[in-house]
Enzyme design. Sequence first.
Site, PDB file in Angstrom:
ATOM      1  N   ASP A 240      -7.030  -2.043  14.496  1.00  0.00           N
ATOM      2  CA  ASP A 240      -8.444  -2.267  14.136  1.00  0.00           C
ATOM      3  C   ASP A 240      -8.624  -3.553  13.326  1.00  0.00           C
ATOM      4  OD1 ASP A 240      -7.419  -1.614  11.645  1.00  0.00           O
ATOM      5  OD2 ASP A 240      -8.834   0.013  11.241  1.00  0.00           O
TER       6      ASP A 240
ATOM      7  N   GLU B 280      -9.576  -1.641   5.645  1.00  0.00           N
ATOM      8  CA  GLU B 280     -10.211  -1.271   6.904  1.00  0.00           C
ATOM      9  C   GLU B 280     -11.471  -2.102   7.141  1.00  0.00           C
ATOM     10  OE1 GLU B 280      -8.328   0.217   8.660  1.00  0.00           O
ATOM     11  OE2 GLU B 280      -7.755   2.238   8.068  1.00  0.00           O
TER      12      GLU B 280
ATOM     13  N   HIS C 133      -6.983  -4.487  10.581  1.00  0.00           N
ATOM     14  CA  HIS C 133      -6.810  -4.436   9.121  1.00  0.00           C
ATOM     15  C   HIS C 133      -5.549  -5.183   8.672  1.00  0.00           C
ATOM     16  CE1 HIS C 133      -4.500  -0.311   9.406  1.00  0.00           C
ATOM     17  NE2 HIS C 133      -3.672  -1.308   9.552  1.00  0.00           N
TER      18      HIS C 133
ATOM     19  N   ASP D 238       0.815  -1.222   0.000  1.00  0.00           N
ATOM     20  CA  ASP D 238       0.000   0.000   0.000  1.00  0.00           C
ATOM     21  C   ASP D 238       0.845   1.267   0.000  1.00  0.00           C
ATOM     22  OD1 ASP D 238       0.959  -0.389   2.580  1.00  0.00           O
ATOM     23  OD2 ASP D 238      -1.003  -0.718   3.481  1.00  0.00           O
TER      24      ASP D 238
HETATM   25  P1  PGA Z   1       2.508  -1.002  12.630  1.00  0.00           P
HETATM   26  O1  PGA Z   1       1.362  -1.026  11.531  1.00  0.00           O
HETATM   27  O2  PGA Z   1       3.457  -2.092  12.295  1.00  0.00           O
HETATM   28  O3  PGA Z   1       3.142   0.357  12.507  1.00  0.00           O
HETATM   29  O4  PGA Z   1       1.852  -1.210  13.944  1.00  0.00           O
HETATM   30  C1  PGA Z   1       0.795  -2.248  11.172  1.00  0.00           C
HETATM   31  C2  PGA Z   1      -0.357  -2.050  10.223  1.00  0.00           C
HETATM   32  O5  PGA Z   1      -1.104  -1.058  10.339  1.00  0.00           O
HETATM   33  O6  PGA Z   1      -0.548  -2.912   9.362  1.00  0.00           O
END
Ligand code: PGA
Length: 260
Positions: A136, A143, A138, A67
């Site tokens: 959350d 999302e 995802h 992404d």
């Molecule tokens: P993070 O993000 O490794 O910075 O916690 C993970 C994600 O949102 O997939």
Amino acid sequence: MEVVINRDYEQMSKVASQIVVEVVNTKPNAVLGMATGSTPLGLYQELVRLHKEEQLDLSRVTTFNLDEYVGLRMDHPQSYHYFMREHFFQHVNIPRQNINIPSGTTSNYPAFCEWYEQRIAQCGGIDLQILGIGSDGHIAFNEPTSSLSSRTRLKTLSKQTIDDNARFFERREDVPVYAITMGVGTILDARKLVMVASGKAKAKAIAQAVEGPLTSMVTASAIQLHRDATVIVDEQAAAELTMRDYYEFIYAAEPAAPRS
Ligand code: PGA
């Protein structure tokens, strides 16, 4: 699904890097799906170390990132282009032309998303997809309520994701609201999935993804549909798993387990 519980972040990163190394050793021209965020940093550092000190050769590897934020130029310090260059690509020998990251500045998002999907297919599909998980639930920027068969497209970030990622920006208002992301369906097409998670902020999401119902409210639960998914966590991220003893028993017994 295999769940591997490690004592800390460092061990989690080493175990995950070994899976990447195995894939590349078996198939030197492997197609790797890359993830950004703070969690895979240790995994990238370990791969860089293996490249510099133990001749890990990535010269035939192709990569696709999950992404990118919409509206951030490639040289913006919070863009995922910048992140990947800083933390990984500039330290290893993957040819520039083999690196694919969604564009956050294209003038035609639908056409770009379609092209990205075609490009993955032209390269033979993703052999190993590295994944983080959002608090959350995802995967990539899929999302809650994202279709579990979604493909690469534009997504609006959830409030929780914007809050989580605000720490990387000067002001909360600076966090982009949109992202371009591989879909859940795109991710499930990869031949192998490796998810990494660390820290207590991820414990609930990990328990929901691994042991909860399959639901678009936790898009990471879609990995339950995959035939070759490994979830690699540290103690804190494992804290809410109810089947922990079982995972540890399997992992400990694995060398002696019957092979078909
Ligand atoms: P993070 O993000 O490794 O910075 O916690 C993970 C994600 O949102 O997939």
